[in-house]
Scaffold this active site. Sequence first.
Site, PDB file in Angstrom:
ATOM      1  CG  HIS A 121      -1.926   0.986   1.376  1.00  0.00           C
ATOM      2  ND1 HIS A 121      -1.661   2.309   1.679  1.00  0.00           N
ATOM      3  CD2 HIS A 121      -3.275   0.898   1.231  1.00  0.00           C
ATOM      4  CE1 HIS A 121      -2.797   2.978   1.730  1.00  0.00           C
ATOM      5  NE2 HIS A 121      -3.795   2.158   1.462  1.00  0.00           N
ATOM      6  CG  ASP A 200       0.559  -2.030   6.360  1.00  0.00           C
ATOM      7  OD1 ASP A 200      -0.414  -2.093   7.139  1.00  0.00           O
ATOM      8  OD2 ASP A 200       0.495  -1.493   5.246  1.00  0.00           O
ATOM      9  CD  GLN A 203      -6.718  -4.621   4.393  1.00  0.00           C
ATOM     10  OE1 GLN A 203      -7.688  -5.349   4.546  1.00  0.00           O
ATOM     11  NE2 GLN A 203      -6.838  -3.317   4.183  1.00  0.00           N
ATOM     12  CE  LYS A 226      -7.796  -0.209   6.420  1.00  0.00           C
ATOM     13  NZ  LYS A 226      -8.220  -0.107   5.022  1.00  0.00           N
TER      14      LYS A 226
END
Length: 406
Positions: A121, A200, A203, A226
Amino acid sequence: MFNVDAIRREFPLLQREVHGKPLVYLDNAATTQKPQCVIDSLTNYYTSMNSNVHRGAHCLADEATRAYETARGQVARFINAARECEIIWTSGTTEGINIIARGIADRLAPRHNVVVSAMEHHANLVPWQQACHRSGAELRIAPINDAGDIDMTALAELIDSNTAILSVAHISNALGTINPVHKIGEMLKSVNPSALFMIDGAQGIAHGDVDVQALGCDFYAFSGHKVFGPTGVGVLWGRESVLADWPVWQTGGEMISSVTYQSAEWNILPSRLEAGTPNIAGAIALGTAINWLSQQDLEGLRAHEQTLIRYADERAAQVSGLRQIGTAEKRIGVLSFVLSQGHAADVGFLLDRQGIAIRTGNHCAEPLMERFGLSGSARASFSIYNTVDEIDLLFTGIEKAKMMLE
């Protein structure tokens, strides 16, 4: 058995209609919906204890502080942090990554390199670009294969004694690929034990089983929205031994230990990296979301999500003119695709008219889209409250969109 109907009843927004059709919400990689308990938590803060935290000499401040710090403890336990002070409140994953990227830029030299993967991302690419631009260090990109997996052999060749940090997505937002982050960390540390390893987790966090000790990373960042929590709040976890003297991100109130007109001394963790008045309501509500998720059947949750993506893969294979982007064996519920009959944006518009919410575009992963020869894709992303019936509606909608685009 995992009871998806019971889960759905806890999410009020899933009951609404869009364009006269029952909402089919398939944009969970962008943001998840919120259970009623999280909404109630936000309301309760503002209606019963609205106050600033830590320094107030009155009842409301004490109640707000206890709720705020309780939420920090809930997050720490959920990801198995060694100490609560390792939990740094942020505005989201992007700020968490920037805290580390800005800090490490002060320590980089032209001989150093920073390693990321080709699927990142923008939030896990651009901060490292900027750190390398400021320091003269080299940014190295680990390639991926056509299925959407990192080329581990190529990655190994990029790591050396001058690698300062490696940062990689736990799960790709655009492909759904679950990266072997534990193996990546082991590979990094075996070559260069002093190199730092960042994940990261934007997700990854909503899918359970995030144990920062077991993952072997030095930093893990994620966003509240999220993981069924509110927007505007997130978490940076870092090992205390690393964060204790990390360069400060912002200066101001709260993060100061003492100050004169000429100089200042920084506070201890977590305050030293939390300047200014925080998103108190957001942090408390994120703690509520984490607590709610912890009480669910996490094994059943993961099995349900795998049922959804495998079924979606089967349905996608039957659609003429549909090209699936990202077919890694280990994936979460992300189905990215393009249709030969029309542009992804047109597909998204036509699905929306049928009450089906997906995302279109480059998904803040423009270089990744270019890797697949695309300007963007359509992306349906599933969560624990989605159903097989909703996937059937998605593909009925895709067939209707095809007919209208031909």
